[in-house]
Design a protein around this motif. Structure first.
Motif, mmCIF file in Angstrom:
data_model
loop_
_atom_site.group_PDB
_atom_site.id
_atom_site.type_symbol
_atom_site.label_atom_id
_atom_site.label_comp_id
_atom_site.label_asym_id
_atom_site.label_seq_id
_atom_site.Cartn_x
_atom_site.Cartn_y
_atom_site.Cartn_z
ATOM 1 N N UNK A 30 0.836 -1.186 0.000
ATOM 2 C CA UNK A 30 0.000 0.000 0.000
ATOM 3 C C UNK A 30 0.877 1.245 0.000
ATOM 4 N N UNK A 31 0.377 2.354 -0.456
ATOM 5 C CA UNK A 31 1.176 3.588 -0.504
ATOM 6 C C UNK A 31 1.630 4.064 0.874
ATOM 7 N N UNK A 32 0.833 3.816 1.900
ATOM 8 C CA UNK A 32 1.219 4.251 3.244
ATOM 9 C C UNK A 32 2.427 3.467 3.756
ATOM 10 N N UNK A 33 2.423 2.170 3.517
ATOM 11 C CA UNK A 33 3.545 1.332 3.947
ATOM 12 C C UNK A 33 4.795 1.701 3.161
ATOM 13 N N UNK A 34 4.637 1.931 1.860
ATOM 14 C CA UNK A 34 5.788 2.336 1.044
ATOM 15 C C UNK A 34 6.366 3.650 1.548
ATOM 16 N N UNK A 35 5.511 4.602 1.892
ATOM 17 C CA UNK A 35 5.995 5.879 2.406
ATOM 18 C C UNK A 35 6.702 5.695 3.743
ATOM 19 N N UNK A 36 6.185 4.796 4.581
ATOM 20 C CA UNK A 36 6.840 4.505 5.854
ATOM 21 C C UNK A 36 8.235 3.922 5.626
ATOM 22 N N UNK A 37 8.357 2.991 4.668
ATOM 23 C CA UNK A 37 9.658 2.394 4.354
ATOM 24 C C UNK A 37 10.614 3.461 3.839
ATOM 25 N N UNK A 38 10.128 4.352 3.000
ATOM 26 C CA UNK A 38 10.957 5.442 2.489
ATOM 27 C C UNK A 38 11.418 6.342 3.624
ATOM 28 N N UNK A 39 10.524 6.677 4.542
ATOM 29 C CA UNK A 39 10.894 7.543 5.660
ATOM 30 C C UNK A 39 11.919 6.885 6.583
ATOM 31 N N UNK A 40 11.768 5.597 6.835
ATOM 32 C CA UNK A 40 12.755 4.877 7.646
ATOM 33 C C UNK A 40 14.118 4.889 6.944
ATOM 34 N N UNK A 41 14.121 4.679 5.637
ATOM 35 C CA UNK A 41 15.366 4.741 4.881
ATOM 36 C C UNK A 41 16.007 6.121 4.950
ATOM 37 N N UNK A 42 15.201 7.177 4.814
ATOM 38 C CA UNK A 42 15.725 8.540 4.886
ATOM 39 C C UNK A 42 16.291 8.853 6.269
ATOM 40 N N UNK A 43 15.571 8.435 7.309
ATOM 41 C CA UNK A 43 16.070 8.657 8.672
ATOM 42 C C UNK A 43 17.372 7.902 8.921
ATOM 43 N N UNK A 44 17.492 6.720 8.350
ATOM 44 C CA UNK A 44 18.715 5.937 8.491
ATOM 45 C C UNK A 44 19.877 6.616 7.774
ATOM 46 N N UNK A 45 19.611 7.184 6.603
ATOM 47 C CA UNK A 45 20.652 7.912 5.868
ATOM 48 C C UNK A 45 21.162 9.084 6.703
ATOM 49 N N UNK A 46 20.241 9.872 7.243
ATOM 50 C CA UNK A 46 20.615 11.052 8.030
ATOM 51 C C UNK A 46 21.298 10.637 9.337
ATOM 52 N N UNK A 47 20.752 9.641 10.026
ATOM 53 C CA UNK A 47 21.339 9.168 11.281
ATOM 54 C C UNK A 47 22.759 8.663 11.070
#
Length: 168
Positions: free
Chosen positions: A1-18
């Protein structure tokens, strides 16, 4: 679903920044390289949210090669500096270890996505795919910020290890 995909993208972005911020705040050569791996894993995780797992796998494979080169070169430096890992105590190794400098430079440039190196082809494909109109622009912006953090800790590592004045 688009919500789960967006959550995965956000986790990836936070991991990049962290991972990028954690690498900048370290002084141990192996910890800097390890936290940079965390940042690169964020790019790989993000590709799953972008529905491009093959690009993530490609980045995993290329990342493995240049990260192994960075760790092996760091091991040479640590061994020759009597098991010291604090980069603040390093310096002027460019003349003492020119081949190690060359390998470390190539590995660092590859992680920075320098053109015609393996990291360029894998990471650039990830960043370019985020520019699709179906994704919000902040995904691209945060990936570019992650790339800037990568350049900061890579140049910090190169400077302290090979060019700074020796402190020990």
């Amino acid at each position: 679903s688009p919500e789960i995909r967006l959550f995965i993208i956000l986790v990836g972005l936070l991991t990049i920044i962290f991972g990028g911020l954690s690498s900048i705040n370290q002084n141990d050569i192996k910890k800097i390289i390890a936290f940079s791996t965390c940042s690169q894993l964020g790019y790989m995780f993000l590709t799953n949210g972008l529905l491009l797992p093959s690009i993530g796998l490609f980045h995993l494979l290329t990342h493995g090669f240049f990260k192994a080169m960075l760790f092996l070169t760091a091991g040479i430096i640590i061994h020759n500096f009597k098991n010291e890992q604090d980069i603040r105590k390093f310096g002027s190794f460019v003349l003492s270890f020119p081949f190690s400098f060359f390998l470390f430079l190539v590995g660092s440039l590859s992680i920075l996505s320098f053109p015609f190196l393996s990291g360029f082809y894998s990471k650039e494909a990830i960043i370019e795919s985020s520019l699709s109109p179906q994704y919000p622009i902040y995904i691209y912006i945060l990936m570019v910020i992650g790339g800037m953090l990568t350049s900061i800790y890579s140049f910090k590592l190169l400077y302290y290890t090979f060019f700074a004045r020796p402190n020990s």
